[in-house]
Design a protein around this motif. Sequence first.
Motif, short mmCIF file in Angstrom:
data_model
loop_
_atom_site.label_atom_id
_atom_site.label_comp_id
_atom_site.label_asym_id
_atom_site.label_seq_id
_atom_site.Cartn_x
_atom_site.Cartn_y
_atom_site.Cartn_z
N ILE A 80 0.84 -1.21 0.00
CA ILE A 80 0.00 0.00 0.00
C ILE A 80 0.87 1.25 0.00
O ILE A 80 1.84 1.35 0.75
N THR A 81 0.51 2.20 -0.85
CA THR A 81 1.24 3.48 -0.90
C THR A 81 0.28 4.60 -0.49
O THR A 81 -0.95 4.42 -0.57
N PRO A 82 0.82 5.76 -0.07
CA PRO A 82 -0.08 6.89 0.29
C PRO A 82 -0.99 7.28 -0.89
O PRO A 82 -2.15 7.63 -0.69
N GLY A 83 -0.44 7.18 -2.11
CA GLY A 83 -1.24 7.51 -3.29
C GLY A 83 -2.46 6.62 -3.41
O GLY A 83 -3.56 7.08 -3.75
N MET A 84 -2.26 5.34 -3.11
CA MET A 84 -3.39 4.40 -3.20
C MET A 84 -4.47 4.76 -2.19
O MET A 84 -5.67 4.72 -2.50
N ILE A 85 -4.02 5.09 -0.97
CA ILE A 85 -5.00 5.45 0.08
C ILE A 85 -5.82 6.66 -0.37
O ILE A 85 -7.04 6.70 -0.21
N LEU A 86 -5.11 7.64 -0.98
CA LEU A 86 -5.81 8.83 -1.48
C LEU A 86 -6.83 8.45 -2.56
O LEU A 86 -7.96 8.96 -2.60
N ILE A 133 -10.85 9.02 -2.80
CA ILE A 133 -11.55 9.63 -3.95
C ILE A 133 -12.66 8.69 -4.44
O ILE A 133 -13.79 9.11 -4.71
N GLY A 134 -12.33 7.41 -4.53
CA GLY A 134 -13.31 6.41 -4.96
C GLY A 134 -14.52 6.37 -4.03
O GLY A 134 -15.67 6.30 -4.48
N THR A 135 -14.25 6.45 -2.72
CA THR A 135 -15.34 6.41 -1.73
C THR A 135 -16.23 7.65 -1.87
O THR A 135 -17.46 7.54 -1.80
N VAL A 136 -15.59 8.81 -2.07
CA VAL A 136 -16.37 10.04 -2.23
C VAL A 136 -17.26 9.94 -3.48
O VAL A 136 -18.46 10.27 -3.44
N LEU A 137 -16.68 9.43 -4.58
CA LEU A 137 -17.47 9.29 -5.81
C LEU A 137 -18.62 8.30 -5.62
O LEU A 137 -19.73 8.51 -6.11
N LEU A 138 -18.35 7.21 -4.90
CA LEU A 138 -19.41 6.25 -4.61
C LEU A 138 -20.52 6.90 -3.78
O LEU A 138 -21.71 6.69 -4.02
N PHE A 139 -20.11 7.70 -2.80
CA PHE A 139 -21.08 8.42 -1.96
C PHE A 139 -21.95 9.33 -2.83
O PHE A 139 -23.19 9.34 -2.69
N LEU A 140 -21.28 10.06 -3.75
CA LEU A 140 -22.04 10.98 -4.62
C LEU A 140 -23.01 10.21 -5.52
O LEU A 140 -24.14 10.64 -5.74
N PHE A 188 -16.18 2.44 -8.68
CA PHE A 188 -15.78 1.09 -8.26
C PHE A 188 -14.58 0.60 -9.07
O PHE A 188 -13.68 -0.05 -8.53
N GLY A 189 -14.55 0.96 -10.35
CA GLY A 189 -13.39 0.64 -11.19
C GLY A 189 -12.14 1.29 -10.65
O GLY A 189 -11.06 0.69 -10.59
N LEU A 190 -12.28 2.55 -10.22
CA LEU A 190 -11.16 3.29 -9.61
C LEU A 190 -10.66 2.56 -8.35
O LEU A 190 -9.46 2.39 -8.15
N LEU A 191 -11.62 2.12 -7.57
CA LEU A 191 -11.27 1.46 -6.29
C LEU A 191 -10.49 0.17 -6.54
O LEU A 191 -9.40 -0.03 -5.98
N LEU A 229 -16.55 0.74 -15.56
CA LEU A 229 -15.51 0.03 -14.80
C LEU A 229 -14.12 0.28 -15.39
O LEU A 229 -13.17 0.58 -14.65
N SER A 230 -14.00 0.16 -16.71
CA SER A 230 -12.65 0.30 -17.27
C SER A 230 -12.18 1.75 -17.31
O SER A 230 -10.99 2.01 -17.15
N VAL A 231 -13.11 2.70 -17.48
CA VAL A 231 -12.69 4.12 -17.40
C VAL A 231 -12.23 4.42 -15.97
O VAL A 231 -11.20 5.08 -15.76
N GLY A 232 -12.94 3.89 -14.99
CA GLY A 232 -12.53 4.08 -13.59
C GLY A 232 -11.17 3.46 -13.32
O GLY A 232 -10.34 4.04 -12.61
N ALA A 233 -10.93 2.32 -13.97
CA ALA A 233 -9.65 1.62 -13.74
C ALA A 233 -8.46 2.31 -14.40
O ALA A 233 -7.32 1.93 -14.15
N THR A 234 -8.73 3.31 -15.25
CA THR A 234 -7.58 4.07 -15.80
C THR A 234 -7.01 5.02 -14.76
O THR A 234 -5.92 5.54 -14.92
N MET A 235 -7.77 5.22 -13.67
CA MET A 235 -7.32 6.20 -12.65
C MET A 235 -6.50 5.53 -11.55
O MET A 235 -6.94 5.42 -10.41
N THR A 236 -5.32 5.08 -11.94
CA THR A 236 -4.41 4.54 -10.93
C THR A 236 -3.69 5.73 -10.28
O THR A 236 -3.61 6.81 -10.88
N ALA A 237 -3.17 5.50 -9.07
CA ALA A 237 -2.54 6.61 -8.34
C ALA A 237 -1.46 7.29 -9.16
O ALA A 237 -1.37 8.52 -9.21
N SER A 238 -0.64 6.48 -9.85
CA SER A 238 0.48 7.07 -10.60
C SER A 238 0.00 7.93 -11.76
O SER A 238 0.64 8.92 -12.12
N GLU A 239 -1.12 7.59 -12.35
CA GLU A 239 -1.61 8.34 -13.51
C GLU A 239 -2.50 9.51 -13.10
O GLU A 239 -2.52 10.54 -13.76
#
Lengths: 90, 405
Positions: B16-22, B26-33, B49-52, B296-306
């Motif tokens: 786990i990296t700090p970026g992943m936690i962040l 973000i994923g949780t906030v988007l899910l909440f919205l 969910f894809g982001l998560l 799902l796949s658009v969300g999965a493009t949002m990795t911490a590094s990108e």
Amino acid sequence: MPDQINTAIMLLIVGIITVFAILSLIVLLGSLLIRIVNRFYPQLPQLSTFEPHQEVKPNEIAAIVAAVETITGGKGKVEHISKMNKQNKS
Amino acid sequence: MEIFEKLFNMTALGGITPGMILMWLIGTVLLFLGIHKKYEPLLLVPIAFGLLIANFPGVLVSGEPMGVVSTEQAPGITHLTMLEIAKEYGIINFVYYSLIKTGFLPPVIFMGVGALTDFGPMLRNLRLAFFGAAAQIGIFTVLICALLVGFSIEEAASLGIIGGADGPTAIYTTIILADHLLGPVAIAAYSYMALVPVIIPLVVKMTCNTSELQINMKLQDKLFPGKIEIKNIKTVKIIFPIVLSLVIGLIVPSALPLAGMLLFGNLIKEIGTSTERLSKAASGPIMNTATIFLGLSVGATMTASEFLQWEIIGIIVGGFLAFGISIGGGIFAVKGYNFFNKKKINPLIGATGLSAVPMASRVANEIALKHDPQNHLLQYAMASNISGVIGSAVAAGVLISFLAG
């Protein structure tokens, strides 16, 4: 960078003109299409124009129209519905 | 002890990296919205969910997360077979490279949108279609602004297209022009579409006065009649998408993948009972399946590094500006029209010239009713709203034909 700005300004002009041109064509062709259809293929009289004294219920009209469409494969149209009187039946 | 070490290595805890936690936040906030606030839940929930799931370490055999890898991260990926991509990079990359990178899903979604769209209001109020063009100004204005703050022209175009307020169009354009920005552009586009009930009233408040908002469209039609009566709307609605696809195909062929599928979807809907099964499939199961994979796949493009880069802030701000300018563009086009004509148009019709069908029209109708309880302008707003969908697809076609490749 200046080249890219020039390209962007050109895109602004071309883009807006193209969108306007397409939507203008839509307006023109849409009007033309409506006029042509009005002239050559106006809708047949609405079933609601049947006079009330005929005492044909809306659900009966719908059933008759559906039956004619099914039997004629969509080619036949109902233009008029009238009840046969008892004398004719005999 | 060795067993515990192996158990620990099996878990994701070590990577786990700090970026992943962040990103989880973000994923949780988007899910909440999406879930609680109901902001475009059909897309925001799959994207979030894809982001998560893209931000957990050690998912793949290589030890990497299962998020989408860009062509910069894996230069040879485009030369691999789909089987190899699935094996080496996981199913999300398989879905992304087969369905998204090929540009397949956005047109499929557009086909479903077409099958749900009724061109009737636009055909009954054809002249209002012009305002769908004026509302595309935000796309091109923000393109120039983004260029000035350091984005490349392809990135700037992807950012500007958010102003079209059309999710599939924004995604399709970004896939072709700047696919590394796909995640943030999709998030910004769908977030702002969800915020249409906030953004339109804000721009309207800044640009219109009460007397303008009280212009009653039905009254204006009575005072200045001139519309052509449509005697056979069913036939017109069937012929219209065929004619329109011919026109777009001839003038802006690069817009045809989107506009063509939209019009095809509309055609099978308008034909009626004989193509009802196709229409139901396009607007139901096919569209829903496409939406799940796209999200799902658009969300999965949002990795911490990108994702965690400064340019993301530029996209969020730029997207908002593009939205606001598009709404303002439509409003000022109506004001310009009113200046030269006796028959007045309510500026809210211009505000709906961006896509976001039918939410923009509903919001405009609510604003009009607040100022005059008798002023129902939903059908008029839908006319410019639907033309906005075509307008943004054409604008995307122009950007793609000039900048792609």
